[in-house]
Enzyme design. Structure first.
Site, short mmCIF file in Angstrom:
data_model
loop_
_atom_site.label_atom_id
_atom_site.label_comp_id
_atom_site.label_asym_id
_atom_site.label_seq_id
_atom_site.Cartn_x
_atom_site.Cartn_y
_atom_site.Cartn_z
N LYS A 91 5.55 -0.19 5.21
CA LYS A 91 5.40 0.67 5.97
C LYS A 91 5.18 0.44 7.44
O LYS A 91 4.46 -0.72 7.70
CB LYS A 91 3.96 1.34 5.60
CG LYS A 91 3.69 2.75 6.17
CD LYS A 91 2.38 3.44 5.66
CE LYS A 91 2.33 4.83 6.22
NZ LYS A 91 1.04 5.48 6.24
N CYS B 92 -0.68 -0.05 10.41
CA CYS B 92 -2.35 0.26 10.59
C CYS B 92 -2.61 0.23 11.91
O CYS B 92 -2.55 -0.82 12.85
CB CYS B 92 -3.13 -0.66 9.98
SG CYS B 92 -4.95 -0.43 10.37
N ARG C 218 -3.40 12.32 5.05
CA ARG C 218 -4.35 12.87 5.71
C ARG C 218 -4.68 14.42 5.23
O ARG C 218 -5.76 15.09 4.42
CB ARG C 218 -4.58 13.01 7.24
CG ARG C 218 -4.97 11.86 7.91
CD ARG C 218 -5.03 12.05 9.40
NE ARG C 218 -3.61 12.39 9.95
CZ ARG C 218 -3.56 12.97 10.97
NH1 ARG C 218 -4.49 13.38 11.58
NH2 ARG C 218 -2.17 13.29 11.24
#
Length: 316
Positions: A139, A98, A225
């Site tokens: 991730k 993030c 996205r």
């Protein structure tokens, strides 16, 4: 090919997962992150972000849902991984990617890419805490500002016993700029690790997916996205389906609008549907005109009414 619907903080909530997995052949979903600090979180925090825990950790269409944790303290990450597993999570994913400033300021997400040892400790603690049949995955991005740092980070995760790794092929400082994508680094990582990998970043259509597979040597892809730009992107990437026509997108907006959102509807609906429009406008020119009609409204009922009236005009 395997296609995963990835997490997007504040956008890809359980309602959106429900809708998108119902119309796409996704193989897996990952939730928005549960922020872990210095305590074991109560059940309702997990259920709020992942209500699918109450239905076998899967969407109603049967797509498995893995719960994502974000934090930097190995002990508390492990304790909360145990809690998630006890609540029925089919998998635990750990967020080291993030790029949000507030998250990084507090030492979470991509900030940990500068600390491979901490990443190792967190993954190892979670892997050892959770029953072996539940996968523990991670991730990452390629690094904070230098993509060469990815190799130390990947090694730390592999040595910690992670079952799989998703790689967003940009550094933190690369943000979401298309020019910063470095798929070739995923190929280099693939040649150095035995861990299963998932490639993420700049996959907007079937051709992008094929080029990513060709470049990385990996046929597991994550979309994020792009799934908002083209609602049926999972099928576009996986099966070379045509992008959903605009009239079907409008119908999907109405389905989303009429979803039973309980207490969330009045609080979050208007912001989230407007966020969705910001993505749709990049693919569908018609979305821009409709967005201009709803952008000043704050109440859900007003927005739904405008979209329904628009659909009636579209059909006439």
């Amino acid at each position: 090919m395997r296609v995963v619907l990835g997490p997007m903080e504040g956008v890809l909530d359980h309602l959106m997962r429900e809708i998108l997995t119902n119309i796409n052949d996704y193989d897996l979903c990952v939730t928005e992150f549960v922020r872990v600090s210095d305590q074991v979180l109560p059940d309702h925090v997990f259920h709020r972000l992942c209500p699918e825990l109450k239905q076998g950790s899967q969407t109603k269409s049967g797509v498995p849902v893995h719960l994502q944790l974000l934090g930097q303290h190995a002990k508390w990450m492990a304790e909360n991984a145990i809690k998630a597993a006890e609540l029925g999570a089919k998998g635990i994913d750990i967020n080291f990617g993030c790029p949000a400033r507030l998250v990084n300021k507090h030492g979470g997400g991509a900030a940990l890419l500068k600390e491979p040892n901490t990443i190792h400790e967190v993954v190892k603690a979670c892997r050892e805490a959770v029953p072996s049949h539940i996968p523990v995955t991670a991730k990452i991005r390629l690094g904070w500002d230098n993509p060469e740092d990815c190799f130390d980070v990947v090694d730390a995760i592999e040595q910690a016993g992670a079952n799989e790794l998703t790689i967003h092929a940009r550094t933190k400082t690369g943000g979401y700029k298309a020019s910063e994508i470095r798929w070739e680094y995923i190929d280099k990582i693939r040649q150095r690790t035995s861990m299963p990998l998932i490639a993420n970043g700049e996959i907007w259509n079937f051709e992008d997916g094929q080029r990513c597979i060709e470049t990385t040597g990996i046929d597991s892809l994550m979309v994020c996205r792009g799934a908002f730009n083209v609602p049926n992107l999972g099928n576009v990437v996986k099966h070379n389906a045509k992008p959903m026509p605009w009239d079907e997108v409008v119908e999907l907006l109405i389905v989303y609008s009429h979803y039973e959102m309980k207490g969330d509807k009045g609080l979050y609906y208007s912001n989230r549907v407007k966020q969705w429009f910001s993505y749709l406008r990049q693919q569908y020119p018609e979305a821009d005109a409709l967005f201009r009609e709803i952008r000043t409204f704050k109440k859900a009922d007003d927005i739904v009414r405008v979209i329904e009236q628009y659909q009636m005009k579209l059909a006439s």
